[in-house]
Each structure stands twice: as C-alpha cells, then as structure tokens.
Enzyme design. Structure first.
Site, short mmCIF file in Angstrom:
data_model
loop_
_atom_site.label_atom_id
_atom_site.label_comp_id
_atom_site.label_asym_id
_atom_site.label_seq_id
_atom_site.Cartn_x
_atom_site.Cartn_y
_atom_site.Cartn_z
N CYS A 265 -4.93 2.11 -3.79
CA CYS A 265 -3.47 2.74 -3.01
C CYS A 265 -2.23 1.81 -3.46
CB CYS A 265 -3.85 2.95 -1.56
SG CYS A 265 -4.97 4.19 -1.52
N HIS B 19 0.95 -1.18 0.13
CA HIS B 19 -0.02 0.06 0.17
C HIS B 19 0.84 1.06 0.08
CE1 HIS B 19 -2.76 3.05 1.79
NE2 HIS B 19 -3.84 2.17 1.39
N LYS C 70 -10.54 -0.61 10.32
CA LYS C 70 -10.72 -1.85 9.54
C LYS C 70 -11.03 -3.15 10.37
CE LYS C 70 -7.06 -0.04 6.48
NZ LYS C 70 -7.85 0.14 5.08
N ASP D 101 3.44 -3.98 7.95
CA ASP D 101 2.12 -3.27 7.68
C ASP D 101 1.15 -4.16 8.14
OD1 ASP D 101 -0.41 -2.30 7.02
OD2 ASP D 101 0.66 -1.37 5.17
N GLN E 158 -3.97 -5.13 7.46
CA GLN E 158 -5.14 -6.06 6.68
C GLN E 158 -4.92 -7.44 7.29
OE1 GLN E 158 -7.53 -5.43 4.69
NE2 GLN E 158 -7.01 -3.48 3.98
C1 LIG Z 1 -2.17 -2.67 3.75
C2 LIG Z 1 -2.77 -1.38 4.30
N1 LIG Z 1 -1.75 -0.65 4.68
C3 LIG Z 1 -2.03 0.64 5.01
C4 LIG Z 1 -3.38 1.10 4.88
C5 LIG Z 1 -3.68 2.70 5.20
O1 LIG Z 1 -4.41 2.34 6.41
P1 LIG Z 1 -5.13 3.93 7.02
O2 LIG Z 1 -5.59 4.79 5.98
O3 LIG Z 1 -6.14 3.47 7.82
O4 LIG Z 1 -4.06 4.76 7.63
C6 LIG Z 1 -4.13 0.40 4.26
C7 LIG Z 1 -5.38 0.97 3.99
O5 LIG Z 1 -6.17 0.75 3.19
C8 LIG Z 1 -3.91 -0.80 3.96
O6 LIG Z 1 -4.82 -1.70 3.33
#
Ligand SMILES: Cc1ncc(COP(=O)(O)O)c(C=O)c1O
Length: 404
Positions: free
Chosen positions: A358, A116, A219, A193, A196
């Site tokens: 993203c 992401h 999430k 990260d 998910q």
């Molecule tokens: C794998 C992953 N990393 C980072 C993010 C960013 O999360 P946030 O927008 O809650 O900061 C997301 C959100 O879609 C994600 O799916």
C-alpha cells in the site's frame, strides 16, 4: 524476553506456522478474545441510549476502554481520543472534516514519499478537490526522509504536514518531534500516522508534539474494525462533524442541528463497543509485557534476521540500518518476483507479505514493483528466523531448477 506464542490460540494450534506478517495485522491473544466474548455474554446493549442498567453497563465498558487506551497512549484527556475503524478512517476523518473547512485554493499540503496510501490518497484528493498543491518529501538512498528537503517544502502556504511515525514498508522510524516543530513554525498542522508505532514501542501523545495521531487496534493485538484518532481539543472542537446521525447531535430542528460534545460529535452511530473492549484488553496485555521489552525483542530478531539474510547471495535489503528501523525487514531475492517468493515461503509455513505494501509512491522511488516483507512481534523467536532462512534456500533451489 521469551516469545509469547503460547498466549495466542491460533499460533498455539499451528506449531509449524511462522507468522511474519504482523505489520499487516497481528494475531490475537486469548485475553482479547475472552474480553470480547465476555462483553457480549454479560454487558451487551446499545450504549448511550437506554435508561436501564444493562445499557449503562455497556456505556461504562465503552468509556472505560477509552480511558484505558488513552492512558496507554499518554493522552491526558480521554475525550480527545475518538474511536474509528482504524488508521484509514482516522486520517480520512481529518482530511475530510478539518480539510474541507480549512484548506483553500493556493494552499499547500506536505506528505512524504514514505507514506501508506491511507496517509497519502486522502491528502491528494483533498488537494485536488480544493485546488491546493500536494508537495512530497524526497527520501535518502536508504529510505529515510530527506529532512532538508522537507524543511524547504514547508512554507507559509503549508496547511498540513502528514507523515508516518514508522514506515510499514521499510520500518524507517521518523523524527516526529522535529517534523512537528517544522510544521508548527509556519502554523501548519502536524498529522502523524501511528499505525506502525503504537504497537511496537512506548508512545506518549502529549510528548510527540503533533496535533493528530492515528492508530489501528488490529496491529497491536486488538480486533479488526477498531482504532482511533487522538487530537488536540481546540482543533477537534472547532472542526465540523465528519458524519451525521445518532449520538453526535445535541438538538435536531427541522431546519438545522447542533452538535454533541467531544468525543460524541465525531462518533456518529452505534459504536464498536466490543472492539473497544478488545482493544483495551490488548493494550493491557502489551503493557504487562512492557513496551520497552517488546521493542528490544523485535530489534534483536530484526538484527538477527538482517545478519542472516545479508549473508545470502542475491538478497537486497531495503531501508535504513537496524538501529533506525522497527521490526520490519523488506527485501528482494535475485530476480524472483516477491509474490512467487512468498508462495514458496508459504509452502514451508512462513507467512511474509509481498507486494507494494500500500505504498506505490515509495515503490516508484525505490524503482522496484514490489518487495517481500518479514515483520516481527511478541510471538516470534529465533526459530521463525531459521524457518525464513531455510525457506529462502528452498526458493533458491526451486528457481535454479526452473532456470535449467
Ligand atoms: C503506516 C500505515 N498507515 C496506515 C495503515 C492503514 O491501517 P488500517 O488498514 O488499519 O486502517 C497501515 C496498515 O497497513 C499502515 O501500516
């Protein structure tokens, strides 16, 4: 496990809505909304600051929430769980505070083609700013990390290996412990990260072997604007602050300042107490259902949806086999643009994500501009899969009509 749809006021009030976008954000159960309302109705004050009972209560609620969420994630020392606005802020915190203090010209940072943007751009910008090199791990044809390539990228020059536990775009589940071992073999940090993974299956930070783990409350049934970063105490203590201001200081002299202890050193300003309280209620809710039960519920729906969509002529599914994926189904349908597809599905009450998720570096590697993505959670059931399949049939006929 039965669908928990009735626990979610928004879904209960919209019986014809098929919400299949939980990888973007989940709906909120009544227990989370109630907990936040109750905090504001009974305990609200600025924590850490007042010498009166109400402020002490607010401080306690905030600290209790930290301890509850730490337990959920297998974090032994709650002071090593910092609240942030979410995964993005958590990853920016490390890349900025740790990165500027530790990465130098000639160093290397390893990320993957599955990330992401939140776990890609902060490292790219750190590398550009410090004169370091960004190395990007290749993917296999079915959207897994090429671990041989990853091993070849990790060298004595590597300072950080940043990777996701689960890909938001494909659902690929990555071998976290193995990647952490590769990073540690050369003395690099392993940054995971977990946006998910924390919502979908049991995660024990102490067992993952990583140095940092980032997650987002929204999430996992919690509110937006709260999430966190779990880190190793020695690294957090050695790290300079990320932001300066109230609560994070010990003494402020005219010409210098000293810093508060963890976690306060890395949490400047008035915190999001209601958010933390809501997230604590969310993790309690998820634990009551059981994370193993959630994982197998999602896997069953993923399997069903994958089988049903695979049988439709023109559907292309991205990512590894179901057994190596969390509840994410990324696909295209003939030459229908995913945005058009999502609009037609929406007209039948089916909410899916369409776009690059993203993850533009990943889309370039897949050689598609975008995909449509259905993602499953505790409130979904087979009727959502039926609705998706039926809406896809509508899309087929609409586009066939348009072609004539
Ligand atoms: C794998 C992953 N990393 C980072 C993010 C960013 O999360 P946030 O927008 O809650 O900061 C997301 C959100 O879609 C994600 O799916």
């Amino acid at each position: 496990m039965k669908s928990r749809r009735a626990d979610f006021p928004l879904l209960a009030a919209s019986p014809s809505l098929h919400y299949l976008d939980s990888a973007a954000t989940t709906q909120k159960p009544a227990v989370v909304l109630d907990a936040m309302r109750s905090y504001y109705e009974h305990d609200n004050a600025n924590p850490h600051r007042g010498a009166y009972a109400l402020s002490v209560r607010a401080t306690d609620r905030y600290q209790d929430a930290r301890e509850r969420i730490a337990r959920f994630l297998g974090v032994r020392d709650p002071s090593c769980l910092l609240f942030t606005r979410g995964t993005t802020e958590a990853l920016n915190l490390i890349a900025t505070a740790w990165g500027h203090a530790n990465v130098r010209a000639g160093d290397e940072i390893v990320v993957t083609g599955l990330e992401h943007h939140a776990n890609f751009v902060p490292w790219q910008q750190l590398a550009l700013g410090m004169g370091a090199a960004l190395r990007i791990c290749r993917l296999t044809a079915d959207g897994r990390l090429d671990l041989d390539h990853l091993a070849s990228l990790i060298t004595a020059r590597t300072r950080v290996v940043a990777f996701n536990h689960v890909s938001n775009a494909l659902g690929t589940i990555n071998p976290v412990r193995e990647i952490a071992r590769l990073a540690h073999a050369v003395g690099a940090l392993a940054v995971c990260d977990g946006a998910q993974s924390a919502p979908h299956f049991p995660v024990r930070f102490d067992e993952l072997g990583v140095d940092f783990y980032a997650f987002s409350g929204h999430k996992m049934c919690g509110p937006m604007g709260i999430g966190g970063l779990v880190g190793r105490r020695d690294i957090l203590e050695a790290m300079p602050p990320y932001q300066f201001g109230g609560d994070m200081i010990e003494f402020v002299h005219d010409d210098r300042s000293t810093w508060n202890v963890l976690p306060h050193k890395l949490e400047a300003g008035t915190p999001n107490v209601a958010g933390a309280v809501g997230l604590a209620a969310a993790v309690e809710y998820l634990e009551d259902i059981g994370l193993d039960a959630i994982a197998s519920h999602e896997r069953a729906l993923l399997r069903l949806a994958t089988e049903r969509l695979s049988a439709i002529d023109g559907i292309r599914i991205f990512g590894p086999p179901v057994e190596q994926r969390s509840g994410v189904l990324s696909f295209t349908y003939g030459d229908i643009h995913p945005h058009d597809l999502a609009s037609i599905l929406d007209s039948e009450g089916v909410c899916v994500r369409a776009g690059h998720h993203c993850a533009q570096p990943l889309m370039r590697r897949l050689e598609v501009p975008a995909t449509a993505r259905a993602s499953f959670y505790v409130y979904n059931d087979e009727s959502d899969v039926d609705a998706l399949v039926s809406a896809l049939a509508t899309a087929r006929s609409v586009f066939a009509l348009a072609e004539r």
